[in-house]
Design a protein around this motif. Structure first.
Motif: not given
Length: 225
Positions: A31-37, A115-117, A23-24, A120-122
């Motif tokens: 970063t986008v989070f949301g349900s896998a379902r 979680k660091v990734m 990712l460097a 770190r890049y967002a």
């Protein structure tokens, strides 16, 4: 025991190195989070897919957990407009495959390395409707911001009315009980659609870029090239 611990440390270090190497070269990301379902025919899928498209059109990379559902929607939206799409997947007892809309897909064994990734890049987090994993990321990021571990990092909760209960509980129970203060509550941005997300992201990106320029100038003794 010591040998096993030493082996685990090497394994963790290798996982961090693999993530950093992959990712460097990324530019600014969201970063986008949301349900896998969430299925493809659900309104939230269309909402997050459009969010991904907005992120890609703005020249930003999207980073997700790399799985199905709303993670796939964000990656798909970005990929479809020619943006860079990244997934940081996790090995689980019930295997979660990488979705097919990734330019870069990385698998992690350790949640904390993954979680660091995400951070770190967002330059911003967007939290779409989700379950325990999504809420875990939300409150971990809140703690990092509250403690000034990360700065100029908006936490944007997406969904019309989706977060009303959480906001009410934080305000009426946690804030009222003196466990947080009003500034802590103001760290959260509640939005209904992608068009409200991008100004917050762009403001954060500009603030971060401004700080980086100031640091470079300071390191160079104030000289301009």
């Amino acid at each position: 025991m010591r040998a096993a611990d030493a082996e685990r440390v090497r394994d963790i270090a290798a996982e961090f190195a693999r993530g950093f190497d992959a990712l460097a070269g990324l530019g600014p990301a969201v970063t986008v989070f949301g349900s896998a379902r969430t299925p493809e025919d659900h309104p939230d899928y269309a909402l997050v897919r459009e969010l991904g498209a907005c992120i890609g059109r703005a020249g930003l990379t999207v980073i997700t957990g790399g799985g199905p559902g709303l993670m796939e929607a964000a990656n798909r939206g970005t990929r479809n407009v020619g943006g860079v799409s990244v997934g940081c997947n996790i090995e689980l007892p019930h295997e979660q495959d990488l979705n097919p809309y990734l330019d870069i897909g990385i698998r992690f064994r350790h949640f904390f390395a993954r979680k660091v990734m995400f951070v770190r890049y967002a330059c911003a987090f967007v939290i779409a409707p989700g379950g325990y994993g999504t809420l875990d990321e939300l409150f971990e990021a809140l703690t990092l911001i509250q403690t000034a571990t990360i700065r100029h990092f908006p936490l944007i909760l997406l969904g019309d009315g989706e977060w009303a209960g959480l906001e009410s509980w934080l305000r009426e129970t946690v804030l009222a009980g003196g466990k947080i203060d009003r500034r802590d509550l103001e760290l959260l941005h509640f939005v209904s659609g992608p068009e409200e997300v991008m100004p917050l992201v762009e403001r954060a990106r500009a603030q971060t870029l401004g700080e980086e320029i100031s640091k470079r100038r300071s390191a160079g003794g104030g000289r301009h090239s």
